[in-house]
Design a protein around this motif. Structure first.
Motif, PDB file in Angstrom:
ATOM      1  N   SER A 138       0.836  -1.211   0.000  1.00  0.00           N
ATOM      2  CA  SER A 138       0.000   0.000   0.000  1.00  0.00           C
ATOM      3  C   SER A 138       0.866   1.254   0.000  1.00  0.00           C
ATOM      4  O   SER A 138       1.903   1.311   0.664  1.00  0.00           O
ATOM      5  N   SER A 192      -2.614   2.899   6.231  1.00  0.00           N
ATOM      6  CA  SER A 192      -3.051   1.762   5.409  1.00  0.00           C
ATOM      7  C   SER A 192      -3.721   0.664   6.225  1.00  0.00           C
ATOM      8  O   SER A 192      -3.185   0.206   7.237  1.00  0.00           O
ATOM      9  N   VAL A 193      -4.853   0.212   5.732  1.00  0.00           N
ATOM     10  CA  VAL A 193      -5.566  -0.894   6.387  1.00  0.00           C
ATOM     11  C   VAL A 193      -4.876  -2.227   6.080  1.00  0.00           C
ATOM     12  O   VAL A 193      -4.715  -3.069   6.968  1.00  0.00           O
ATOM     13  N   SER A 194      -4.457  -2.435   4.850  1.00  0.00           N
ATOM     14  CA  SER A 194      -3.815  -3.730   4.517  1.00  0.00           C
ATOM     15  C   SER A 194      -2.510  -3.900   5.290  1.00  0.00           C
ATOM     16  O   SER A 194      -2.164  -5.013   5.703  1.00  0.00           O
ATOM     17  N   MET A 240      -6.711  -3.064  -3.075  1.00  0.00           N
ATOM     18  CA  MET A 240      -7.143  -3.104  -4.477  1.00  0.00           C
ATOM     19  C   MET A 240      -6.866  -1.740  -5.086  1.00  0.00           C
ATOM     20  O   MET A 240      -7.308  -0.713  -4.543  1.00  0.00           O
ATOM     21  N   SER A 246      -7.501  -5.205   1.288  1.00  0.00           N
ATOM     22  CA  SER A 246      -8.348  -4.053   1.640  1.00  0.00           C
ATOM     23  C   SER A 246      -8.835  -3.412   0.350  1.00  0.00           C
ATOM     24  O   SER A 246      -8.148  -3.459  -0.673  1.00  0.00           O
ATOM     25  N   GLY A 280     -14.481  -0.485  -2.183  1.00  0.00           N
ATOM     26  CA  GLY A 280     -15.810  -1.007  -2.491  1.00  0.00           C
ATOM     27  C   GLY A 280     -15.967  -2.440  -2.022  1.00  0.00           C
ATOM     28  O   GLY A 280     -15.110  -2.972  -1.313  1.00  0.00           O
TER      29      GLY A 280
HETATM   30  C1  LIG Z   1      -4.684   4.349  -6.786  1.00  0.00           C
HETATM   31  C2  LIG Z   1      -5.885   3.785  -6.074  1.00  0.00           C
HETATM   32  C3  LIG Z   1      -6.762   2.976  -6.777  1.00  0.00           C
HETATM   33  C4  LIG Z   1      -7.859   2.412  -6.119  1.00  0.00           C
HETATM   34  N1  LIG Z   1      -8.695   1.599  -6.809  1.00  0.00           N
HETATM   35  C5  LIG Z   1      -9.742   1.002  -6.175  1.00  0.00           C
HETATM   36  C6  LIG Z   1     -10.608   0.123  -6.851  1.00  0.00           C
HETATM   37  O1  LIG Z   1     -10.469  -0.173  -8.022  1.00  0.00           O
HETATM   38  N2  LIG Z   1     -11.635  -0.424  -6.160  1.00  0.00           N
HETATM   39  C7  LIG Z   1     -11.839  -0.169  -4.834  1.00  0.00           C
HETATM   40  O2  LIG Z   1     -12.766  -0.714  -4.252  1.00  0.00           O
HETATM   41  N3  LIG Z   1     -11.021   0.656  -4.154  1.00  0.00           N
HETATM   42  C8  LIG Z   1      -9.990   1.250  -4.793  1.00  0.00           C
HETATM   43  N4  LIG Z   1      -9.143   2.084  -4.112  1.00  0.00           N
HETATM   44  C9  LIG Z   1      -9.365   2.274  -2.666  1.00  0.00           C
HETATM   45  C10 LIG Z   1      -8.468   1.359  -1.855  1.00  0.00           C
HETATM   46  O3  LIG Z   1      -8.582   0.008  -2.230  1.00  0.00           O
HETATM   47  C11 LIG Z   1      -8.803   1.496  -0.377  1.00  0.00           C
HETATM   48  O4  LIG Z   1      -8.631   2.841   0.014  1.00  0.00           O
HETATM   49  C12 LIG Z   1      -7.955   0.603   0.489  1.00  0.00           C
HETATM   50  O5  LIG Z   1      -8.278   0.783   1.830  1.00  0.00           O
HETATM   51  C13 LIG Z   1      -6.502   0.943   0.306  1.00  0.00           C
HETATM   52  O6  LIG Z   1      -5.752   0.022   1.047  1.00  0.00           O
HETATM   53  P1  LIG Z   1      -4.784   0.528   2.185  1.00  0.00           P
HETATM   54  O7  LIG Z   1      -5.668   1.125   3.245  1.00  0.00           O
HETATM   55  O8  LIG Z   1      -4.082  -0.694   2.612  1.00  0.00           O
HETATM   56  O9  LIG Z   1      -3.865   1.538   1.567  1.00  0.00           O
HETATM   57  C14 LIG Z   1      -8.059   2.662  -4.749  1.00  0.00           C
HETATM   58  C15 LIG Z   1      -7.149   3.483  -4.053  1.00  0.00           C
HETATM   59  C16 LIG Z   1      -6.073   4.025  -4.702  1.00  0.00           C
HETATM   60  C17 LIG Z   1      -5.114   4.878  -3.934  1.00  0.00           C
END
Ligand SMILES: Cc1cc2nc3c(=O)[nH]c(=O)nc-3n(C[C@H](O)[C@H](O)[C@H](O)COP(=O)(O)O)c2cc1C
Length: 202
Positions: free
Chosen positions: A9, A15-17, A94, A138, A141
């Motif tokens: 991430s 970050s949640v993941s 994702m 994580s 959606g």
């Molecule tokens: C560049 C980018 C692309 C993303 N694309 C998607 C997506 O296609 N579908 C979705 O559900 N979330 C999407 N998200 C949201 C992330 O999956 C979500 O915020 C998640 O918590 C991020 O993980 P993290 O908290 O470990 O960073 C996207 C976020 C970023 C920054």
């Protein structure tokens, strides 16, 4: 037991993941106090995209470029760390329906014919059969089975498929999804994922 812990991430401490993957590692360490952990922050220190120069170097052309040389060493280290580990814990958000590109760059270095899989007359066969994997997933959606967007899920299914291709069939997913819907859904999703981690037994 050796654990290979990967994060991908770009959100750092928010970050949640990352939160989930570190909790999985802590849980595994509690279950196996003799564990050693190798950690790679793929977002902070990614490998380069594969290039024609990488292929040429692998075929014996060598490298006359310091950045390429360093990157080739990194790829060799990725493979060695994976081969030596018993469990792989992968933190992956994702991004645009799939995994982050630095995680794909890691996959491009460890998916090597003759090392992690080979071709047989019955099709490809993975060579990492003795390993386990955990995916800390994580996403903003909701894409899990049965949801309206399930057909767009190319993050967990891709990783599970890739790990299976390499012979790792024992893969467990710890998931927090719907994180962008609202704070209540987010908190509940993280709490459920942490419960799932606490229930890991091996
Ligand atoms: C560049 C980018 C692309 C993303 N694309 C998607 C997506 O296609 N579908 C979705 O559900 N979330 C999407 N998200 C949201 C992330 O999956 C979500 O915020 C998640 O918590 C991020 O993980 P993290 O908290 O470990 O960073 C996207 C976020 C970023 C920054």
């Amino acid at each position: 037991m050796q654990i290979l812990h990967l994060d991908s991430s770009i959100l750092g401490t928010a970050s949640v993941s990352r939160h989930l993957s570190s909790n999985i590692v802590d849980r595994l360490k509690a279950l196996h106090p003799d564990s050693q952990v190798i950690y790679r922050d793929l977002a902070l220190d990614p490998a380069l995209h594969l290039s024609a120069k990488h292929l040429a170097a692998w075929q014996g052309a060598g490298s006359d470029n310091a950045m390429l040389t360093e990157d080739l060493y990194k790829g060799t280290a990725y493979l060695q760390e994976l081969l030596e580990s018993h469990v792989v814990v992968i933190g992956t958000p994702m991004y645009n329906l799939t995994i982050p590109t630095p995680l794909k760059a890691w996959i491009d270095r460890i998916s090597l014919v003759g090392k992690t899989f080979h071709y047989t007359d019955k099709g490809p066969e993975g060579l990492l059969k003795d390993k386990q994997a955990y995916i800390a997933s994580s996403r903003g959606g909701v894409y899990s089975s049965g949801s309206p967007a399930a057909s767009l899920e190319h993050q967990e299914t891709y990783l599970i498929g890739l790990l299976g291709f390499l012979g790792i069939s024992d893969t467990k997913v710890i998931r927090a999804e719907g994180l962008a819907i609202n704070a209540q859904v987010k908190d509940a999703a993280i709490a459920k994922a942490l419960e799932d981690i606490a229930a890991i037994t091996g």
